[in-house]
Design an enzyme around this catalytic site. Structure first.
Site, PDB file in Angstrom:
ATOM      1  N   LEU A   8      27.822  60.421 -96.653  1.00 41.14           N
ATOM      2  CA  LEU A   8      27.027  59.742 -95.613  1.00 41.14           C
ATOM      3  C   LEU A   8      25.728  60.496 -95.337  1.00 41.14           C
ATOM      4  O   LEU A   8      24.965  60.143 -94.435  1.00 41.14           O
ATOM      5  CB  LEU A   8      27.839  59.600 -94.310  1.00 41.14           C
ATOM      6  N   GLN A  10      21.901  62.460 -96.452  1.00 39.60           N
ATOM      7  CA  GLN A  10      20.627  61.906 -96.933  1.00 39.60           C
ATOM      8  C   GLN A  10      20.695  61.567 -98.430  1.00 39.60           C
ATOM      9  O   GLN A  10      20.298  60.477 -98.834  1.00 39.60           O
ATOM     10  CB  GLN A  10      19.489  62.913 -96.713  1.00 39.60           C
ATOM     11  N   ASP A  32      33.398  61.750 -96.435  1.00 41.83           N
ATOM     12  CA  ASP A  32      32.483  62.448 -95.523  1.00 41.83           C
ATOM     13  C   ASP A  32      33.289  62.887 -94.303  1.00 41.83           C
ATOM     14  O   ASP A  32      34.370  62.356 -94.037  1.00 41.83           O
ATOM     15  CB  ASP A  32      31.332  61.512 -95.086  1.00 41.83           C
ATOM     16  N   ILE A  33      32.753  63.854 -93.561  1.00 47.08           N
ATOM     17  CA  ILE A  33      33.495  64.317 -92.380  1.00 47.08           C
ATOM     18  C   ILE A  33      33.485  63.228 -91.299  1.00 47.08           C
ATOM     19  O   ILE A  33      34.375  63.152 -90.463  1.00 47.08           O
ATOM     20  CB  ILE A  33      32.891  65.642 -91.846  1.00 47.08           C
ATOM     21  N   ARG A  34      32.444  62.356 -91.360  1.00 50.27           N
ATOM     22  CA  ARG A  34      32.370  61.246 -90.400  1.00 50.27           C
ATOM     23  C   ARG A  34      33.030  59.998 -90.992  1.00 50.27           C
ATOM     24  O   ARG A  34      33.069  59.845 -92.208  1.00 50.27           O
ATOM     25  CB  ARG A  34      30.890  60.923 -90.087  1.00 50.27           C
ATOM     26  N   TYR A 136      20.519  79.661 -95.624  1.00 49.22           N
ATOM     27  CA  TYR A 136      20.587  78.537 -96.569  1.00 49.22           C
ATOM     28  C   TYR A 136      20.266  79.017 -97.980  1.00 49.22           C
ATOM     29  O   TYR A 136      20.960  78.680 -98.934  1.00 49.22           O
ATOM     30  CB  TYR A 136      19.585  77.473 -96.119  1.00 49.22           C
TER      31      TYR A 136
HETATM   32  C1  VAH Z   1      15.815  71.494 -96.361  1.00 47.12           C
HETATM   33  N1  VAH Z   1      15.604  69.262 -97.336  1.00 47.12           N
HETATM   34  O1  VAH Z   1      14.724  71.334 -95.896  1.00 47.12           O
HETATM   35  C2  VAH Z   1      16.261  70.557 -97.497  1.00 47.12           C
HETATM   36  C3  VAH Z   1      15.882  71.122 -98.833  1.00 47.12           C
HETATM   37  C4  VAH Z   1      14.035  72.111-100.192  1.00 47.12           C
HETATM   38  C5  VAH Z   1      14.435  71.601 -98.871  1.00 47.12           C
HETATM   39  O2  VAH Z   1      16.737  72.125 -99.242  1.00 47.12           O
HETATM   40  O3  VAH Z   1      16.563  72.342 -95.973  1.00 47.12           O
END
Ligand code: VAH
Length: 312
Positions: A8, A10, A32-34, A136
């Site tokens: 669900l 992007q 999905d979790i939702r 990330y």
């Molecule tokens: C973000 N849309 O902004 C993601 C992606 C390269 C960006 O990893 O975290």
């Protein structure tokens, strides 16, 4: 038969539709979790930190492929780093283990976020220094290495790409840094103005969602003998800064007005990423090619969003 996590999200929402079109709706299990009331094909609720349930769903569905799309994006991960580590890495290990136990082909995306401030910023090579300074980015580099490990150690057919910022009009992104380049189109249609949280002159790689989805299909269907790389192919279609996407919009909406209110957290993330990466290895090893440039993307996004708002 394919199982998708984060279906669900992007990318996941549009990837589900595309795969159902190509391979048949009943051959694609979305999770999905939702929960969702979408009836376009098989669906199950799944929290990717529940490895046993992930294994059982894939086994019962007789999946031969898993596409692991569930993750927290860069800005959210920076706000909740420990949650991001547990979800992003815990979910990935569970998906890799399910793929290993059930001998499934495996896909998960990495990101330009896997690069850091000491990485060459222009024409960033496929193989280069990766010392990301965001949670990330740490998740993405760890993920790339873990997927390579499962290929080398267990012979698992793992594949992945480093996505740039992705722009789409179906499911809004959540918690990303490049999301400004999505928000701007919505605000251009709604109110003919946008206040950007990313500063003028900040260049980042971007790609339109149709090109991203085609890249996933092309990589997964590529002849494995051609692949010298596996899990982190640089892919990109364009690189622009907020001024350039605003100018592209103004070709359609001349009185569109751009202002700035920089968010220091997301600006710091953006500043640590490359300005433009080199996608020549993906082109060489599996024929990657993006169709949309900035103006083509802008024309399609504005047309689709105008329709979306008219029917709202
Ligand atoms: C973000 N849309 O902004 C993601 C992606 C390269 C960006 O990893 O975290």
């Amino acid at each position: 038969r394919i199982m998708i996590t984060g279906a669900l999200g992007q990318i996941g929402s549009e990837l589900t539709t595309k795969l159902r079109t190509i391979y048949g709706a009943d051959n694609v299990l979305a999770t999905d979790i939702r929960a969702t009331n979408d009836e376009s094909g098989p669906f199950n609720v799944l929290d990717v930190t529940d490895g046993q349930k992930m294994h059982d769903l894939a086994k019962d569905f007789e999946a031969d492929t898993i596409m692991h799309m569930a993750a927290l994006l860069s800005a959210t991960a920076e706000e909740k780093p420990l949650l991001a580590w547990n979800l992003n890495m815990g979910g990935l290990v569970n998906a890799l283990e399910a793929a290993r136990e059930l001998d499934m082909q495996f896909f998960t995306p990495s990101s330009i976020g896997a690069f850091g401030p000491s990485t060459p910023k222009k024409n960033t090579p496929q193989d280069t220094l990766q010392r990301p300074t965001t949670m990330y980015g740490v998740n993405k580099v760890s993920g790339e290495l873990l997927c390579d490990y499962y290929f080398q150690k267990f012979g698992l057919d793992t594949r992945g790409v480093r996505f740039p910022g992705l722009i789409s009009y179906v499911a809004p992104p959540g918690g990303g840094t490049t999301d400004y380049a999505v928000d701007i189109y919505y605000k251009a249609v709604e109110q003919k103005s946008y206040e950007s949280f990313i500063a003028k002159g900040t260049y980042m790689d971007m790609m339109y969602m149709p090109d991203a989805l085609q890249a996933i299909v092309d990589l997964m269907e590529a002849d494995a003998s051609r692949l010298e790389h596996r899990n982190a192919f640089n892919v990109t279609a364009m690189s622009f800064d907020p001024e350039q996407i605003a100018a592209s919009i103004q070709k359609h909406i001349p009185d569109f007005n751009m202002t700035y209110r920089v968010d220091p957290v997301r600006q710091a993330i953006a500043d640590s990423w490359p300005d433009s990466i080199d996608a020549s290895v993906a082109q060489k090893e599996w024929g990657f090619k993006a169709q949309y440039d900035l103006d083509a993307m802008t024309a399609d996004m504005l047309e689709k969003l105008k329709k979306k708002f008219m029917h709202a």
